[in-house]
Design a protein around this motif. Structure first.
Motif, PDB file in Angstrom:
ATOM      1  N   ASN A  43      -1.303   6.333  -6.077  1.00  0.00           N
ATOM      2  CA  ASN A  43      -0.077   6.386  -5.267  1.00  0.00           C
ATOM      3  C   ASN A  43      -0.057   5.416  -4.090  1.00  0.00           C
ATOM      4  N   ILE A  45       1.014   2.195  -2.108  1.00  0.00           N
ATOM      5  CA  ILE A  45       2.163   1.286  -2.172  1.00  0.00           C
ATOM      6  C   ILE A  45       1.767  -0.067  -1.589  1.00  0.00           C
ATOM      7  N   SER A  46       2.505  -1.099  -1.957  1.00  0.00           N
ATOM      8  CA  SER A  46       2.244  -2.434  -1.424  1.00  0.00           C
ATOM      9  C   SER A  46       2.778  -2.539   0.006  1.00  0.00           C
ATOM     10  N   THR A  47       2.344  -3.544   0.710  1.00  0.00           N
ATOM     11  CA  THR A  47       2.854  -3.759   2.082  1.00  0.00           C
ATOM     12  C   THR A  47       4.342  -4.107   2.031  1.00  0.00           C
ATOM     13  N   THR A  49       6.563  -2.869  -0.145  1.00  0.00           N
ATOM     14  CA  THR A  49       7.244  -1.582  -0.293  1.00  0.00           C
ATOM     15  C   THR A  49       7.246  -0.824   1.032  1.00  0.00           C
ATOM     16  N   LEU A  50       6.131  -0.889   1.756  1.00  0.00           N
ATOM     17  CA  LEU A  50       6.062  -0.236   3.064  1.00  0.00           C
ATOM     18  C   LEU A  50       7.130  -0.801   3.995  1.00  0.00           C
ATOM     19  N   LYS A  53      10.401   0.660   3.204  1.00  0.00           N
ATOM     20  CA  LYS A  53      10.492   2.054   3.656  1.00  0.00           C
ATOM     21  C   LYS A  53      10.710   2.131   5.168  1.00  0.00           C
ATOM     22  N   LYS A  63      -0.649   6.097   1.365  1.00  0.00           N
ATOM     23  CA  LYS A  63      -1.610   5.027   1.085  1.00  0.00           C
ATOM     24  C   LYS A  63      -0.901   3.678   0.987  1.00  0.00           C
ATOM     25  N   ILE A  64      -1.572   2.657   1.501  1.00  0.00           N
ATOM     26  CA  ILE A  64      -1.055   1.289   1.471  1.00  0.00           C
ATOM     27  C   ILE A  64      -2.136   0.381   0.908  1.00  0.00           C
ATOM     28  N   LYS A  65      -1.720  -0.568   0.078  1.00  0.00           N
ATOM     29  CA  LYS A  65      -2.639  -1.578  -0.442  1.00  0.00           C
ATOM     30  C   LYS A  65      -2.270  -2.917   0.187  1.00  0.00           C
TER      31      LYS A  65
END
Length: 134
Positions: A43, A45-47, A49-50, A53, A63-65
């Motif tokens: 779960n 998410i990419s930066t 996508t962050l 959001k 969680k962030i990748k």
């Protein structure tokens, strides 16, 4: 007077020695290494996508990748996670919970915690855990 100075010097030396002795050795940042809370990639998410959001809400928990672009050189007390628009997220850790090695710079990681946006270029995260991906 000289005895007081010597005694004070001795006390300061002992305090400094104890503080260095109590510092935890930080593991090198090889893939699969975790710091803080043990986490997985599920779960995350990419930066990018962050950032999308954060257009709708000033907070995100999860969680962030992303890629580490800078690490505090003094004691690994913070890191910067790069964003798509050349900004960065300042990532700190729960006080005293853990530190990270300087060689984490340039690595891809998963971070779990709470992100807070104060402005478009002031985004902060308090991380509970970090997992090194590559």
């Amino acid at each position: 007077m000289m005895k007081k100075i010597l005694a004070l010097s001795f006390v300061l030396f002992m305090l400094a020695t104890l503080s260095f002795a109590q510092q935890k050795e930080v593991k090198p940042s090889t893939p699969g290494t975790t710091y803080g809370k043990s986490i997985n990639q599920n779960n995350a998410i990419s930066t990018e996508t962050l950032q999308n959001k954060l257009l709708k809400s000033d907070t995100f928990t999860g969680k962030i990748k992303g890629e580490v672009t800078q690490v505090c050189k003094m004691s690994g007390c913070y890191l910067m996670l790069g964003l798509v628009n050349d900004n960065a997220i300042t990532v700190r850790f729960k006080e005293g919970a853990f530190t990270v090695p300087a060689d984490l710079n340039g690595k891809t990681v998963i971070l779990e915690g709470k992100v807070t946006k104060k402005s478009a270029d002031n985004i902060n995260m308090i991380a509970d855990g970090i997992l090194v991906i590559k």
